[in-house]
Design an enzyme around this catalytic site. Structure first.
Site, mmCIF file in Angstrom:
data_model
loop_
_atom_site.group_PDB
_atom_site.id
_atom_site.type_symbol
_atom_site.label_atom_id
_atom_site.label_comp_id
_atom_site.label_asym_id
_atom_site.label_seq_id
_atom_site.Cartn_x
_atom_site.Cartn_y
_atom_site.Cartn_z
ATOM 1 N N HIS A 111 21.847 78.182 11.940
ATOM 2 C CA HIS A 111 22.443 78.329 13.338
ATOM 3 C C HIS A 111 23.219 79.775 13.473
ATOM 4 C CE1 HIS A 111 23.758 77.361 17.126
ATOM 5 N NE2 HIS A 111 25.081 77.636 17.048
ATOM 6 N N GLU A 176 21.179 85.918 8.198
ATOM 7 C CA GLU A 176 20.528 84.712 8.007
ATOM 8 C C GLU A 176 19.459 84.705 7.004
ATOM 9 O OE1 GLU A 176 19.265 83.060 11.828
ATOM 10 O OE2 GLU A 176 20.715 84.388 12.844
#
Ligand code: GAR
Length: 216
Positions: A111, A176
């Site tokens: 997320h 990420e």
């Protein structure tokens, strides 16, 4: 070493998927990417996965009357491919409680915020609106409540004057791509796991330095 059979669920370009595929090429990576599954037949990531020689499938949410039948179809494909663990990577469908419970402890998500801040969408826009000076990304186990599961790993970046949603997204996506493979590695190697609703780690780690934003 037996490698865990992992499926990556995507909806779009799949850059996190690409990072996971790349990491899993390493012979010592404790997972193999056995399937990439999309809810949109035209998801760009499917082609990338095919080119990497990975099995792909799509279950079009538009051809299912409700979430239950869509999730049942997803589950059937995962079983067909003998999948042991699921990574959601930009998968933009809310999953039913039943599906999530079936995969509890065996499904993680990435997320684009430091949870529990900024659950849901438009995380970078909201971070800028709130004026936070540190933002980032989180890998967490999936639970029925959206973006609320036990946290496995986080990466933080500074928010700097002049940042836009785009510049922030570009800074965070780099992290990420580092964080997601590292988290999957830890879990599949048995170095981190879900126990009584919390993530437990086999070993601790050095606290290291702090990220100051602005720097002191
Ligand atoms: C990533 O930034 C991921 O964190 C986010 O979507 C993007 C997908 O990019 N996920 C969510 O917002 C989930 N709620 P990618 O397709 O290039 O990996």
């Amino acid at each position: 070493m037996s490698r865990r059979r992992v499926a990556i669920l995507i909806s779009g370009r799949g850059s996190n998927m690409g990072a996971l595929i790349e990491a899993a090429r390493s012979p010592d990576f404790p997972a193999e990417i056995a399937l990439v599954l999309a809810n949109r037949p035209d998801a760009a990531g499917l082609e990338v996965a095919r080119e990497a020689g990975i099995a792909t499938a799509s279950v079009d949410h538009k051809s299912h009357p409700d979430r239950e039948s869509f999730d049942a179809a997803l589950d059937a494909v995962l079983r067909e491919h003998a999948i042991a663990f699921v990574c959601l990577a930009g998968f933009m469908r809310v999953l039913t409680d039943g599906f999530v419970e079936r995969w509890q402890g065996r499904m993680i998500n990435i997320h684009p915020s430091l949870l529990p801040l900024f659950r849901g969408i438009h995380t970078h826009r909201r971070a800028l609106e709130e004026g936070v000076r540190v933002h980032g990304c989180t890998v967490h186990f999936v639970v029925p409540e959206l973006d609320a599961g036990p946290i496995v790993a986080q990466a933080a970046v500074p928010v700097v004057p002049g940042d836009t949603e785009e510049s922030l997204a570009a800074r965070i996506i780099v992290q990420e791509h580092r964080l997601y493979p590292a988290a999957l590695r830890m879990i599949c190697a048995g170095d981190a796991w879900l126990e009584d609703g919390r993530v437990v780690f086999r070993e601790g780690w050095d606290a290291g330095g702090a990220l100051l934003s602005p720097p002191a």
